[in-house]
Write an enzyme that holds these catalytic residues in place. Structure first.
Site, PDB file in Angstrom:
ATOM      1  CB  THR A  50      -0.934  -0.019   1.236  1.00 19.12           C
ATOM      2  OG1 THR A  50      -1.829  -1.112   1.084  1.00 19.12           O
ATOM      3  CG2 THR A  50      -1.726   1.267   1.363  1.00 19.12           C
ATOM      4  CG  ASP A 155      -2.846  -7.750   3.057  1.00 23.61           C
ATOM      5  OD1 ASP A 155      -3.154  -7.064   4.052  1.00 23.61           O
ATOM      6  OD2 ASP A 155      -3.442  -7.677   1.959  1.00 23.61           O
TER       7      ASP A 155
HETATM    8  N1  ASN Z   1      -2.920  -5.324   0.455  1.00 25.38           N
HETATM    9  C1  ASN Z   1      -1.829  -4.536   0.933  1.00 25.38           C
HETATM   10  C2  ASN Z   1      -0.580  -5.398   0.829  1.00 25.38           C
HETATM   11  O1  ASN Z   1      -0.366  -6.230   1.654  1.00 25.38           O
HETATM   12  C3  ASN Z   1      -2.069  -4.077   2.334  1.00 25.38           C
HETATM   13  C4  ASN Z   1      -1.093  -3.055   2.835  1.00 25.38           C
HETATM   14  O2  ASN Z   1       0.027  -2.969   2.427  1.00 25.38           O
HETATM   15  N2  ASN Z   1      -1.466  -2.245   3.813  1.00 25.38           N
HETATM   16  O3  ASN Z   1       0.147  -5.270  -0.118  1.00 25.38           O
END
Ligand code: ASN
Length: 614
Positions: A50, A155
């Site tokens: 993210t 994640d």
């Molecule tokens: N879906 C994202 C990931 O794990 C969640 C994040 O980074 N906050 O890449």
């Protein structure tokens, strides 16, 4: 393991050429307007997540080749003036993907180069092959950099951190995984500070671990788990306190930092075994499901059990499947489904698993246990027995070796830390447990030899000077037997109790009586040292009656000279004179009767002298 992903610097230059190992990183004399500061180099490996995502038609997704340019426009993350005035890019032949932080409070210049994994990934798409790519990148750039920051999605960050902690062998530098819950391109986000502090720690502190930094805390990477999708505080390390706290100051919890006890060269082990899995038991889980899960090619399984490592022991079908699997050399590691706490053998339901060949996984997180299995089972040179042994050991601080129990800091105890190093443990809780295990023996030895300094040192460490040895004997018991008034005084003033009973039922006071250390008895009688004078008198009365019983006139005389009234009642109400009469000890009775009021007055004066140290 298959290779996937490719790493390249954000710009077109190759990192290996740009930062040669021979390149000096000295403190710089700078031009006007710049302050001098020692330069350090940090490599930032951007894998996605993210932190670097942008809204796309399908939702948030990582955007390639954008991060370095964006960070260059954020003053807290890039000091343009310094870069220009020191001719940073020309001097170090670095590209636009290299940035420099403003001077830190510690007078350091952290120069960081961003490399990107291609393609950038949402961490849900990460595989062990990507762990291998990251590990190889770390190895290729290890010598040229002082520390490493890995930008990663939250994640699966706990899995990658755990995996890297094992893959990085003989690590001597700081590696920090971080990311964010909100993209760094948004006005309000957690990425900026997560990245900034990670850079500051990686550039300024040697914490030779794979760590994870998130929301003001630096954690051991193999101790964390993601616990929140909405809060900035996305991670928790339930069984190990943070390695560092970034509040007003960045405070490193050095006594918790893991040290690898080796001088071997840094290496990465990328041959991770993919035939591993996590099996969470639940009420009513079918035998067929368990059987299917454990079939070949499965080689290692983390069994997530209830509470302190329990599985139903009224399910012979299930246990049989587990037993058959371990008989086929499938390695099964028992971890709890609980967030906090450890697998232990408290319950019969846990013991049953042990009997089926399942290895207790202590307080390892399922993420760490899975990564450890994958790592160890990826070493074909090891025998099955060696693999099983390693799984029970603490390789990277991923599990607690001794039971948890906290009190005080041990950072000054070279001795305890020496033992800890030998035992491959490092966290405060483990050190304290060792201190608590050693204190009784050490304190009793110090009491025996009259080593007051040693007792003081133990107490300063937080050791409990009233703790008992295997025979229930306290340092005060020992000092009372030795008649060492100085030690007894110190122990009493430190709160040691004269009432502690050893396994033979003897108290320190009884020991002093037995060895006729009147000075100690006098001290024990003084106000404030004993809460129950009555008890002491009754103990004395008992001791006197025993002497009368044995016909020990010398012994009675000694008590008399010590100023003790020999007309005292024992616990059963008898007096020495009565005992002497009953037992026909006529000489003793005559002696006791001969003691006039006058004698007793004289002995009161003697008591003062006898109370002082010999
Ligand atoms: N879906 C994202 C990931 O794990 C969640 C994040 O980074 N906050 O890449």
């Amino acid at each position: 393991m298959a290779e996937s992903g490719r790493l390249s610097p954000g710009g077109s230059r190759e990192l290996g050429r740009a930062l040669s190992a021979t390149e000096p990183s000295p403190a710089l004399e700078t031009g006007q307007g710049c302050r001098a500061g020692a330069e350090v180099r940090v490599l930032v490996v951007n894998t996605g997540g993210t932190i670097g995502m942008m809204p796309q038609s399908e939702g948030l997704a990582p955007e390639a080749n954008k991060l370095a340019g964006a960070l260059a426009k954020i003053p807290i993350l890039h000091d343009v003036t310094y870069a220009k005035e020191t001719k940073l890019y020309d001097r170090l032949a670095l590209g636009d993907d290299t940035l420099v932080l403003p001077l830190s409070k510690e007078n350091k210049r952290i120069i960081y180069t961003i490399m990107e994994l291609s393609p950038l990934l949402d961490s849900a798409n990460m595989t062990p092959a990507d762990w291998g790519t990251i590990a190889k990148c770390l190895q290729a750039n290890y010598e040229q950099h002082d520390g490493f920051v890995i930008l990663h999605g939250t994640d699966t960050m706990a899995y990658t951190a755990s995996a890297l902690s094992f893959m990085c062998e003989n690590l001597g530098k700081t590696i920090i995984l971080t990311g964010s819950q909100v993209p760094i391109y948004e006005l309000r986000n957690d990425g900026r500070s997560n990245l900034l502090v990670s850079l500051l720690i990686a550039g300024q502190f040697v914490i030779p671990e794979v760590c994870l930094y998130f929301y003001n805390k630096l954690y051991r990477g193999n101790r964390v788990t993601k616990v929140d999708t909405e809060s900035f505080k996305a991670f928790s390390s339930p069984n190990l306190p943070p390695l560092a706290n970034a509040e007003v100051d960045i405070t490193i919890n050095w006594e918790t930092v893991w040290r690898s006890n080796t001088t071997k060269k840094f290496e990465v082990h990328t041959n991770m075994n993919s035939n591993v899995g996590l099996l969470r038991i639940f009420p009513g889980i079918t035998t067929a499901a368990v059987k299917a899960f454990l079939q070949s090619p499965m080689e290692g399984v983390v069994l997530e059990t209830y509470g302190s490592g329990n599985a139903p022991n009224n399910r012979p079908d299930l246990l049989e499947e587990l037993k058959q699997a371990t008989d086929r050399n499938v390695v099964i590691l028992n971890c709890t489904q609980c967030l906090r706490g450890s697998v232990s053998l408290v319950y019969a339901t846990g013991k049953t698993l042990l009997d089926a060949g399942v290895i207790p996984g202590a307080d390892m997180t399922p993420e760490a246990a899975l990564a450890k299995l994958s790592y160890i089972l990826g070493k074909p040179q090891l025998s099955l027995a060696e693999k099983r042994k390693m799984l029970s050991e603490n390789l990277r601080g991923e599990r607690t070796v001794v039971p948890i129990g906290t009190r005080i800091t041990l950072k000054d105890s070279k001795f305890i830390q020496g033992i800890a190093k030998y035992l491959y443990i490092s966290c405060k809780e483990e050190l304290e447990a060792i201190r608590d295990a050693l204190t009784p023996a050490l304190a009793c030895a110090a009491a025996k030899t009259g080593d007051l300094d040693a007792l003081k040192a133990l107490q300063n460490l937080g050791g409990n000077l009233s703790s008992e040895d295997y025979d229930g004997r306290t340092p005060l018991h020992i000092a009372s037997c030795e008649g060492n008034l100085e030690i007894v005084t110190y122990l009493l003033e430190s709160g040691a109790t004269v009432y502690a009973k050893d396994r033979f039922g003897a108290t320190p006071l009884m020991n002093a009586i037995r060895f006729r250390y009147y000075n100690i008895l006098g001290l024990a009688r003084s106000p404030g040292k004993c809460s129950s004078q009555q008890t002491i008198f009754s103990l004395k009365g008992t001791a006197l009656c025993i002497l009368a019983l044995k016909g020990d006139i010398d012994g009675l005389r000694a008590w008399h000279l010590a100023g003790v009234d020999l007309d005292q009642h024992s616990y059963d109400g008898n007096t020495p004179l009565r005992v002497a009469k009953i037992m026909g000890r006529t000489e003793v009775a005559a002696f006791l009767k001969s003691l006039t009021k006058n004698d007793l007055q004289k002995s009161s004066a003697t008591r003062v002298i006898l109370k002082t140290p010999n």
